[in-house]
Structure formats: structure tokens, C-alpha cells
Design an enzyme around this catalytic site. Sequence first.
Site, short mmCIF file in Angstrom:
data_model
loop_
_atom_site.label_atom_id
_atom_site.label_comp_id
_atom_site.label_asym_id
_atom_site.label_seq_id
_atom_site.Cartn_x
_atom_site.Cartn_y
_atom_site.Cartn_z
N ASP A 241 0.36 -1.45 -0.57
CA ASP A 241 -0.21 -0.02 -0.52
C ASP A 241 0.66 1.68 0.25
O ASP A 241 1.09 1.67 0.90
CB ASP A 241 -0.98 0.27 1.24
CG ASP A 241 -2.11 1.13 0.70
OD1 ASP A 241 -2.17 2.02 -0.17
OD2 ASP A 241 -2.61 1.48 2.39
N LYS A 248 1.86 8.22 0.48
CA LYS A 248 2.13 8.02 1.60
C LYS A 248 3.02 9.02 1.70
O LYS A 248 3.91 8.50 0.75
CB LYS A 248 2.13 6.40 2.06
CG LYS A 248 0.97 5.56 2.72
CD LYS A 248 1.26 4.43 3.44
CE LYS A 248 -0.52 3.83 3.81
NZ LYS A 248 -1.13 4.05 4.24
N ASP A 318 -5.65 6.41 -0.12
CA ASP A 318 -5.04 5.47 0.83
C ASP A 318 -5.86 4.99 1.27
O ASP A 318 -6.05 3.92 2.15
CB ASP A 318 -4.32 6.53 1.94
CG ASP A 318 -3.22 5.87 1.80
OD1 ASP A 318 -2.69 4.47 2.14
OD2 ASP A 318 -2.43 6.64 3.33
N GLU A 320 -7.61 2.23 0.45
CA GLU A 320 -7.95 2.08 -0.27
C GLU A 320 -8.76 0.53 -0.07
O GLU A 320 -9.71 -0.64 -0.66
CB GLU A 320 -6.55 1.23 -1.22
CG GLU A 320 -5.61 0.62 -0.53
CD GLU A 320 -5.17 0.52 0.75
OE1 GLU A 320 -4.86 1.83 0.86
OE2 GLU A 320 -4.82 -0.27 1.37
N ARG A 322 -11.17 -0.68 2.07
CA ARG A 322 -11.83 -0.70 2.45
C ARG A 322 -13.01 -1.03 0.96
O ARG A 322 -13.94 -1.21 0.77
CB ARG A 322 -12.78 0.24 3.04
CG ARG A 322 -12.80 2.10 2.50
CD ARG A 322 -13.05 3.05 2.94
NE ARG A 322 -11.84 3.17 3.95
CZ ARG A 322 -11.39 4.57 5.02
NH1 ARG A 322 -12.59 5.70 5.17
NH2 ARG A 322 -10.66 4.05 6.03
#
Length: 477
Positions: A241, A248, A318, A320, A322
Site C-alpha cells: 500500500d 503516503k 489511501d 483503498e 475498504r
Amino acid sequence: MQIALSNKPPKESLELSFVTHMPANSKLFKMLEKAGFNLKEGTTYLDVHHNILYVASRSLCSEDLKISAAKAIQSIQKSSFMTLFIALEQYQDQLDVAALAEGLILGDYYFSQYKHESQKHQERKLFIDYSGSMHTKHHLEEILHEVDMICRNVNLVRDIVNTPPQDYYPYIMALDAKYFAKRDGLECKILGEHLMQEMGMHALLSVGRASVHESQLIHLTYRSEHPKVKIVLLGKGLTYDSGGLSLKSSDSMVSMKCDKAGGSAVLGVMCTLKALGLECEVHGIIGAVENMIGGNAYKPDDVLRAKNGMTIEVKNTDAEGRLVLADCLCYAQDEIEDFDYIFDFATLTGASIVALGGQTIAVMGHNDTLKEKINTAASQSGELVGFLPYNRYFEHELDSEIADMVNTASTRNGGAITASLFLDRFIKDENKKKWLHFDMAGPAYSQKAWGYNPYGASGAGVRLIVQFLKNITQKSL
Ligand code: BES
Ligand code: ZN
Ligand code: ZN
């Protein structure tokens, strides 16, 4: 760590001795005190003259014993003692053998796959002397087999989660699933991007679009002969991620290989079921996806259509997990009939760590009786859970001006709860009471070892869910 029963100490072995109190007039304890030994949990003293390792423990059971057993094994990690020995008689049957084995197997874990040959981890062996114990050999064998199966799979999950993202991407997760399925006689269905496209899983597909690795939906099924319950376990399998276009920061990107911990825990549970002979039907569904950046990346402002037709306005790429879980939840509820429970596992929010700390899984849902069952399984298994509450004021946090919902609330406050409420929008009314959401962002991965958990992945979730399944299928030793 291998554990075996024996009734005499093997040559050159190191005896483990757990100390819970120090009788004032004992010669031995005076000597130990002199050597700087004290009763602080996990303190050790290695008596090389008599080959005894003394370990301070708060008690001889449960978490106390697991933690001190782990400290014991870690204290000799660099020594050349490869064989350990413990005599049950010494403890008048008060020593919790299951906890001892669990602490040793989990505490002895070390991720050495990427280390130089000379640094590779060598497996130690423990012999348990059961002579003079009230337990029969058969009973002890049963206990050890079960603990061994569960802990080996916790360690397997640790290995998967610790594996760097260049070597562990969605296709590899799918290969692993196929391998486990073949080994254990599970059914295994893998959906690639083409099939997911046909099914309308655009939320999941959008997250993986900028990755060079194809997204995979993994569906494993275990069926025992006479299943007593039917349960769906869903896992977030973000093999990396980066945050996507809502990138991030460099610091928070480090360790995001851990974002596959939910999916990995589901794999770990699926691998344990047959070995334990649990009477249940379990569906393990994992959304294996990589969240990257690129010219074709999904964007804040995009509106995505999930499998159930609901539209989602992307506010933050970010958030993502869910999106991936939303489509997996739709898939599960469309494909699997009449299940009793549906649980999802995900390293979903940093907010869950703010709320409960780094060791506790945040659990949310609408069914208090079910939460109570999870609470019981947690205290039996040694995993920590905390329950976060919904309230009516969160309800409109996810409303969108242009779509059916947004993917992040306007405030970071209560972020673990709003993430859960996003998932709740994908749970059909008839399944509301069957569903629980487990946010394991805290305990799944840690930069600092704690208890019997090492640096890195902990394998969180496996022991909790296996214990829950044991309880509801009423298998007790
Ligand atoms: N994978 C992260 C959550 C996470 C954080 C896991 C720390 C493990 C450790 C998740 O996809 C994420 O980025 N969540 C965001 C949500 C936010 C954008 C609403 C977060 O928690 O900041
Ligand atoms: Zn994210
Ligand atoms: Zn994530």
C-alpha cells in the site's frame, strides 16, 4: 521449535526451570539472587555448570508462561544449546503445557529468509519429561499436536506478511492459496481481473489498476463431514500500500508490506482447519491487490461502481482497503448462501492504533452477543481485542454530494469507526447481525518485539479465530 515427549533428559540438553517465587531460606535462590537474578517477568539466568536455564515467570499458565517461555528461548538464541529439556514433575502438574509450547514456538520465530546463510535460524528441540505427571502420554500428545498446528500456521502467516513486496504480490498469494488447497483438500477458486471485470468489481479493480501485478480474488472453501456452522472469513490482502496518488509519506510507507496481514491471517486459519478436524464449513475470501501510482492510477474525484451497483466518490486513494473489501463483501454475500457469520480482517486504519494501541484488534459490528463470543475467544487465545462503538452522529459522515457515498469521512476523528461504517453499507440487511469487522492495523505488525511477538509480523488473528471456531463447534480437549 520442535517439541517431543520423552522420559529421560537427552545428552547435552539444557534444562528449563521456571521460577515464580523465591523462598527466603533456599540455598539455590540465594545463589540466584547473588547472580543478579530477580522475579521480573522474563529475567533469565544461565547456569552453564549445571546446564540449567532459570526463567522468572509471573505464574505457570496462560500469557505469563507464554511470555517467559518466549523470553527463555530468545535469551539462548545465540548460544549453541540446540536441545532443551523440562521435567513436569518439578511443577506438580501445575505447569500449563499448552502455554509452554505456544510461548516456545511463537517466541523462537525469526524471519531469516533474507539473511546470509551463516545467520539462518536453526530449529531447536524441546523434550518434555512427563514421568511423574498426572497427564497421560496420549493427552499430552493431543495438546501438543493442536498447539503445534496452530502456532506453525501463525508462523506461516508471519513469514507471508514479512516477505518483501517485490517477492510477494497478488499472483504469489494466489499460488500459495492453490498450494495449500491441494495439500489440505480445500476447494480453491481464483478470479483474475478479467472475471472480476465481468462481475462488476470496479472498486477492487480500480485500486489495483496502476500496479504491474494483476489483482486476484482468492476463494478457498473447507468443508468438514458434518459441519455445525458455516462461516465466511474475508481478508484485506494489499500486498503493498503506497497510498496511491494520495501518496503516503516516506516514513509511513515503510512497513506497508504488512497490509496483506488480514488476507494472510485468513490463509493461516484455512490451513489449520483440517489439521484440527473442526466441524464447520469455512469460506476464506481474500482480495489480493497492490495499491500503486502511475498514469492509469485511480484518482481522488473518481467515482467507482462497486459490485452491488453502489457508487463511491474517491476522496483519498489511501483509503483503498475498504474499496477492496466492499467488493469482496458483495462477492461473498452473492455467492455463498445461508452462512452463520461473516467476519472481515484488515489492517484498515491508523486510527484504530490511535484508539486502542499497537497490541489490540479493534472489533466493530451490530451484534453484542457475537462480540461477547469473540471476547471470550480472545481471552482464551491470548489475543487482545477492544470494541469500538457506533453512534447515530457518524451516520452521515460518508454521504456524498454526487455519489452514493464517499470513501473517507471529512474528519479523521473516529477513523476506525467511519471505516467500519463504510463496510457496513455493503452488508445486506439480513446479514447485519452476522457480521463483525476486525481492524488489526495495530497488532499485525510492529517495529518493536512485544511478549512472544517478534519484530515485524505477529500473525494476529489466527489464534483468535481458531479459538472462536473451536468454541462454536464445541471441540474441547
Ligand atoms: N493500510 C493503511 C492502514 C494502516 C496504517 C495499516 C498503519 C497499518 C499500519 C490504510 O490503507 C490507510 O492508509 N488508511 C488511512 C485511511 C485514511 C486515508 C482515511 C489511514 O489510516 O491513514
Ligand atoms: Zn492505504
Ligand atoms: Zn491499506
